[in-house]
Design an enzyme around this catalytic site. Sequence first.
Site: not given
Ligand code: GLA
Length: 724
Positions: A474, A544
Site C-alpha cells: 500500500d 477503496d
Molecule cells: C488503504 C487501502 C485499504 C486499506 C487501508 C489500510 O486505504 O486502500 O484497502 O488497506 O489503506 O490502512
Amino acid sequence: MVIFDGDRRVFKLDTNNTSYIMGLTDEGYLGNIYYGKKIDTTDVVYTMRTEEHPFTPENLPGEKIGFMDRFPMEYPFNGTGDFRVNCISIKDSAGQEGLELLYKSHNIYAEKRKLVGMPCARGESSMSLDIVMSDEAVGVEVVLTYTVYEECDIITQSVLIKNISEKEFYITKALSACLNLENDVSDILSLHGSWARERHIQRSKINYGSYVTESLRGEPGHQDHPFIAVLSENCTKDYGDIYAMNLIYSGNFIAMVQKDQFDRVRTNIGIHPDRFNWKLEGGEAFQVPEAIIQYSHKGIGGMTRNFHDFFRSHLLSQKWVEAERPVLINNWEATYFDFDDDKLVQIASQASKLGIEMLVMDDGWFGHRNSDNSSLGDWYVNEEKINGGLKHLVDRVNSLGMKFGIWFEPEMISPDSELYKKHPEWALSFSDREPGLCRTQYMIDFSRPEVVDYVYERLYEILSSANIEYVKWDMNRPIAEVASLSLPADRQGEVLHRHVLALYDLQERLIRDFPNLLLENCSGGGARFDAGMLYYSPQIWCSDNADPIERLMIQEGTHLIYPLSTTGTHVADSPNHVNGRITPFDTRADVALTGTFGYELDVTRIPEEERDKIPAQIDKYKKYRKLIQTGDYYRLASFRENSRYDSYMVVSKDKNHAVIIYVQVVTDSNVLSKKLKLCGLDSEKKYIIDNKEYTGSVLMNVGYIMKPLKGDFKSVVIEVNSCN
Ligand code: GLA
C-alpha cells in the site's frame, strides 16, 4: 517489421494494421510524418513539407526559427525555435538551456532490451530500432528506442540520454514520446477522479492551446491518469480513429495535447518536468521511462483490446497471466484495526467453509498500531494482537485449507514509531521546516540506499518467517515537501524519481526472492494503478470504494486500458462504508466478477441468507474466471453515458463462449425490453442463450432481448455458448 529506406531516409515501423513513419531532412532533423493505417510504401516524405516556405535551414538559413516552429519534430527539443510543447530540455554548466538534436546513426535489431532499473514491456522476439540523435555543442546523445509489437498494433518508445562531454549538465525535462498529428483528430479521452471514484472517463474537445493531464503527487494519483488519447469526432466504441499513449511509470507524469497556429495537434507524455532536475555527470546516462503508443481505426474498443492483449502478452509477469488467482477475504472493512489472531481465525474458519481460498490480514498487525496514527516503519509483529506470533497464525489459517496474505506500507514512516525515534532524518523533509503530515505519516526517504535496504530486510524477514503467499503493498499519501537531507542542493530535483526507482528496485527484489508470491499493489485504493506497477504485480486494488454502482464507472475507466484480470474487485458490506448506498448482495458479486474476485466484509456477521449465497457466487466466478482473464472485452452500454444501465461482455478468443454482465441501475416503468446488440461474436456461428438458438449475426445486428429487471441496482449475468 522495422525498415530503413536509405534512399528516402525514412524509417518505417509496421504492425499488423498500422504504419509509423519518420523521415530525416538533409540536415538530420527527424520528423514524425505518418501514423495511421498500414501503408505499403515509404514514399511519404513529401508530407514533411520541407519544400514549403520556410524551407529547411540548409536551403533558407535566414528562416531557421520559422522552420523549427513548423517541422513535425519526432522528439522536440527546447530553446532553439520550436515553440510548441517539447520533450527535452537540458541546462548546461553555463546555465544555458537550448538543444538541437540531429541524426547521428541508427540500429535495427531483433530483440527487446530491458531498461535498466525500470519496468518496460517484454518481448524477446520483437523488432527494435535505436535512432541516435546528438547535440555536439551541449555534449549530449539521445537514443530513441522503438519496439514494434506487431500482433497488438503497439509500439513502445523509450529514451536514453547520455552525457558524452566531460562536464556535468542538468536534465530539466525528459518526456518519453510525442506524436505530431494533422487536424483530423478533434477529441481527447482522459481519465479523472478522486479517492473512491478513480478513473472516470472524460471526453473533451481539442481547442487551440494546450490541454494537460498530470500529477505532481509523487504517484499517478486518484485525480488524473498517465494516459491520453486523441480521436476523430465520429469515433465511437466500435469504429473511428484513435491514437493513444500510456506510460510505464509510477510517479509524476504529464500528458499534453496542443493545437497550434496551423491546426496541427501535438501530443506527448512523460515524467512531469516540475520538481524534476537530474544532474548528469560526464559519461553518465539517464533512462527515460517507456511509453506505449498505438493507433486503431476500430474505435475506442479497438484501442482497449489492443491494450489488453499487449499488457497480457508483454507487460504482466507471464507466470500470472493465466494463473488462477485465489478468491480472497480481506479483513480491512470487516474489522479495521480492531482484530486479533482469534478474530482472524474466526473469519478464516467461516470463509473456508464457504469456498474462500485466502485470508488477507490488512493494516494493524505491527508495532503498536491500533489506529492510523502510528508504527509505520516498525515492521515487527505486534504479539499482543497476534498471540503466539505470525507463524502460529499463518499455520492456523493454513490448517483450515486457506492461504495467507499480509499488508505492508513500506514507503512510510510514522512520527510515532521506534524507527522515527532512531532515524528522524529518514523522513523526507525540508532542512528548515517541520514536514507536513498526511494520515499522520511521513514519506520515508528512498533516495538513501540504507533506507531501502532496511525496508527490504524487514519485508524479507517477515515474509520468510511464515508461509505467506500474498502481499498487499500500500501507499497512502501523496509526496509533498520533496527534499532529502542526504542530497546536495543541485540533486534535490532527483528525489521523486529516485523514490520511484527505489520502489521498483524493492518490488524487483521481492518477486526475485519470493517467486511464488502474489503481489497486489494499492495506493489508498487506486491511486497507483499504472503500467509500471503492473509489471511487478499482476493485480492492483482498484478503489477503496466497492459500491457496485460507483464501481461501474471506476471499472469502465480502468478497463478502458487495463485487462480485467488486473483489477482488484471485492464484495463488500451494504450500506457501503464509503457512500452509504444499499445494494443487493448479488449485484455486488456480479460487478466484482470482472476482476480478481474476493470479499471484504465480516463473513461471520453478515445475514445468513447472504452468507449462504457465497458458495454459488464463488462457483459463478470460477466458471467464468478463465474467460474473463483471457477473453476480449466489449462494452455494450455505459451507465456513465445513459444514466440508467450498464453492460459489457467478454468473448473467448475462439469466439465460442461469452459472458454478458448487465446492471440496471435505475429501474424503468412501463418500458419495452431493450435490444442489446452483442459484440465480438462470429457472425456465422450459432449461439445458445437461455436454451434459444441465434446466429452471431442476429445477436450482433438485431440484438438480444433484455427484459427490464424489477428494482434499482439489479443485475444479471448471461452466458453465451456456440453450438456448432
Ligand atoms: C488503504 C487501502 C485499504 C486499506 C487501508 C489500510 O486505504 O486502500 O484497502 O488497506 O489503506 O490502512
